[in-house]
Design a protein around this motif. Structure first.
Motif, short mmCIF file in Angstrom:
data_model
loop_
_atom_site.label_atom_id
_atom_site.label_comp_id
_atom_site.label_asym_id
_atom_site.label_seq_id
_atom_site.Cartn_x
_atom_site.Cartn_y
_atom_site.Cartn_z
N HIS A 7 72.29 13.17 -15.20
CA HIS A 7 72.09 11.80 -14.72
C HIS A 7 70.84 11.17 -15.31
O HIS A 7 69.93 11.86 -15.77
CB HIS A 7 72.07 11.71 -13.19
CG HIS A 7 70.99 12.47 -12.49
ND1 HIS A 7 71.15 13.73 -11.98
CD2 HIS A 7 69.70 12.13 -12.19
CE1 HIS A 7 70.04 14.13 -11.39
NE2 HIS A 7 69.13 13.19 -11.52
N HIS A 39 63.11 15.59 -0.72
CA HIS A 39 62.66 15.01 -1.98
C HIS A 39 61.95 13.66 -1.80
O HIS A 39 61.50 13.07 -2.78
CB HIS A 39 63.84 14.84 -2.93
CG HIS A 39 64.43 16.14 -3.38
ND1 HIS A 39 63.94 16.85 -4.45
CD2 HIS A 39 65.46 16.87 -2.88
CE1 HIS A 39 64.64 17.96 -4.60
NE2 HIS A 39 65.57 18.00 -3.66
N GLU A 54 71.65 7.72 -11.10
CA GLU A 54 71.13 8.02 -9.76
C GLU A 54 70.15 6.91 -9.38
O GLU A 54 69.11 6.76 -10.04
CB GLU A 54 70.41 9.37 -9.80
CG GLU A 54 69.73 9.77 -8.50
CD GLU A 54 68.95 11.10 -8.64
OE1 GLU A 54 68.07 11.18 -9.52
OE2 GLU A 54 69.25 12.04 -7.88
N PRO A 64 57.57 10.61 -3.82
CA PRO A 64 57.07 10.79 -5.19
C PRO A 64 57.35 9.60 -6.09
O PRO A 64 56.82 9.56 -7.20
CB PRO A 64 57.79 12.06 -5.67
CG PRO A 64 59.02 12.14 -4.84
CD PRO A 64 58.66 11.55 -3.51
N LYS A 67 54.31 5.52 -6.21
CA LYS A 67 53.34 5.01 -7.18
C LYS A 67 54.06 4.37 -8.37
O LYS A 67 53.63 3.34 -8.91
CB LYS A 67 52.43 6.15 -7.64
CG LYS A 67 51.05 5.68 -8.06
CD LYS A 67 50.23 6.79 -8.70
CE LYS A 67 49.65 7.77 -7.71
NZ LYS A 67 48.79 8.78 -8.40
N LYS A 71 53.70 0.46 -9.78
CA LYS A 71 53.44 0.04 -11.16
C LYS A 71 54.62 -0.76 -11.74
O LYS A 71 54.43 -1.53 -12.68
CB LYS A 71 53.22 1.27 -12.05
CG LYS A 71 51.92 1.99 -11.79
CD LYS A 71 51.78 3.18 -12.75
CE LYS A 71 50.55 4.01 -12.44
NZ LYS A 71 50.54 5.29 -13.19
N HIS A 78 63.35 6.18 -14.14
CA HIS A 78 62.36 7.09 -13.57
C HIS A 78 62.43 8.48 -14.19
O HIS A 78 61.41 9.10 -14.46
CB HIS A 78 62.56 7.18 -12.05
CG HIS A 78 61.57 8.04 -11.35
ND1 HIS A 78 61.84 9.33 -10.96
CD2 HIS A 78 60.29 7.79 -10.98
CE1 HIS A 78 60.77 9.83 -10.37
NE2 HIS A 78 59.82 8.93 -10.36
N HIS A 79 63.63 9.03 -14.38
CA HIS A 79 63.75 10.36 -15.01
C HIS A 79 65.15 10.55 -15.58
O HIS A 79 66.07 9.79 -15.28
CB HIS A 79 63.41 11.49 -14.03
CG HIS A 79 64.35 11.67 -12.86
ND1 HIS A 79 64.11 11.13 -11.63
CD2 HIS A 79 65.51 12.35 -12.74
CE1 HIS A 79 65.08 11.48 -10.79
NE2 HIS A 79 65.95 12.22 -11.45
N GLY A 110 68.78 20.29 -5.10
CA GLY A 110 68.84 18.87 -5.41
C GLY A 110 70.02 18.17 -4.78
O GLY A 110 70.71 18.72 -3.90
N ALA A 111 70.26 16.97 -5.25
CA ALA A 111 71.27 16.10 -4.64
C ALA A 111 72.69 16.65 -4.77
O ALA A 111 73.57 16.25 -4.01
CB ALA A 111 71.20 14.72 -5.29
N PHE A 118 61.34 19.84 -11.90
CA PHE A 118 60.86 18.70 -12.68
C PHE A 118 59.76 19.13 -13.64
O PHE A 118 58.90 19.95 -13.27
CB PHE A 118 60.33 17.59 -11.76
CG PHE A 118 61.42 16.84 -11.06
CD1 PHE A 118 61.94 15.68 -11.60
CD2 PHE A 118 61.95 17.32 -9.86
CE1 PHE A 118 62.96 15.00 -10.96
CE2 PHE A 118 62.96 16.64 -9.21
CZ PHE A 118 63.47 15.48 -9.76
N PRO A 121 55.99 14.44 -17.19
CA PRO A 121 56.36 13.46 -18.24
C PRO A 121 55.46 13.50 -19.46
O PRO A 121 55.93 13.22 -20.58
CB PRO A 121 56.27 12.11 -17.51
CG PRO A 121 55.46 12.34 -16.27
CD PRO A 121 55.70 13.78 -15.90
N LYS A 122 54.19 13.88 -19.27
CA LYS A 122 53.27 13.89 -20.43
C LYS A 122 53.63 14.99 -21.44
O LYS A 122 53.17 14.95 -22.58
CB LYS A 122 51.83 14.05 -19.96
CG LYS A 122 51.31 12.90 -19.10
CD LYS A 122 51.21 11.61 -19.89
CE LYS A 122 50.62 10.50 -19.03
NZ LYS A 122 50.76 9.17 -19.67
N GLY A 126 56.61 11.26 -22.56
CA GLY A 126 56.45 10.21 -21.55
C GLY A 126 57.65 10.05 -20.65
O GLY A 126 57.78 9.02 -19.97
N GLU A 130 64.12 16.25 -15.42
CA GLU A 130 64.65 17.13 -14.36
C GLU A 130 65.63 18.10 -15.01
O GLU A 130 66.43 17.71 -15.86
CB GLU A 130 65.37 16.28 -13.30
CG GLU A 130 65.97 17.09 -12.15
CD GLU A 130 66.70 16.21 -11.13
OE1 GLU A 130 66.76 14.96 -11.31
OE2 GLU A 130 67.24 16.77 -10.17
#
Ligand SMILES: CC[C@@H](C(=O)O)C(=O)SCCNC(=O)CCNC(=O)[C@H](O)C(C)(C)COP(=O)(O)OP(=O)(O)OC[C@H]1O[C@@H](n2cnc3c(N)ncnc32)[C@H](O)[C@@H]1OP(=O)(O)O
Ligand SMILES: [Co+2]
Length: 134
Positions: A7, A39, A54, A64, A67, A71, A78-79, A110-111, A118, A121-122, A126, A130
């Motif tokens: 997903h 989660h 998702e 989570p 934040k 922004k 997101h992922h 998970g779902a 996870f 991201p760095k 970026g 998951e």
């Protein structure tokens, strides 16, 4: 190591508005909204022929995705989630290469009722990544 794209997740601040876009504007079939208290999110899935979207909405005080939405108040990707045949072997290989597994390093359910984890991201261009046990 990675297999199918399970997903792509989009964080949203208003799930009703988001599902209306996918259902009414894009003509997709959407699932019911499900709270995922372990989660800190609620989810709606959109099943596409080749993968899933998702939709994530914050749940609780320590979500989570809070934040991220501060922004990106209008939402955003997101992922992404890839399936792996052996999540523990994948984790150990990534950690040995310097990758950072988020949380306590152990998979959570998970779902889809399968173990997930996870990756920071760095460490992945970026992109919060998951892994889900296939
Ligand atoms: C429903 C269950 C499951 C499923 O089965 O599908 C899910 O999908 S649950 C989805 C929600 N759960 C998670 O996201 C868990 C993992 N996430 C985390 O641990 C945190 O969100 C995070 C990735 C560590 C970010 O923490 P946060 O406190 O929000 O931000 P930081 O300030 O620590 O961020 C550091 C750095 O990373 C950038 N960042 C943050 N989030 C993302 C993102 N989604 N994509 C890309 N980059 C991201 C953030 O901008 C910071 O960068 P700099 O500003 O350059 O420092
Ligand atoms: Co996900």
């Amino acid at each position: 190591m990675i297999g199918r794209l399970n997903h792509v997740a989009i964080a949203v601040s208003d799930m009703e508005a988001a599902t209306a876009i996918y259902r009414d504007t894009l003509g997709a079939e959407i699932s019911d909204k499900v709270a995922q208290p372990d989660h800190g999110v609620s989810t709606v899935f959109i099943n596409l022929p080749n993968t899933k979207i998702e939709l994530l909405e914050p749940l609780g005080d320590a979500s989570p995705i809070a934040k991220f939405l501060e922004k990106n108040p209008s939402g955003g990707i997101h992922h992404i989630c890839y399936e792996v045949d052996d999540i523990l072997a994948a984790r150990d290989k990534l950690v040995a290469q310097g990758g950072r597994v988020l949380g306590d390093g152990n998979p959570k359910i998970g779902a889809h009722g399968k173990p997930v984890l996870f990756l920071h991201p760095k460490d992945f261009l970026g992109t919060l990544t998951e892994l889900e046990q296939a």
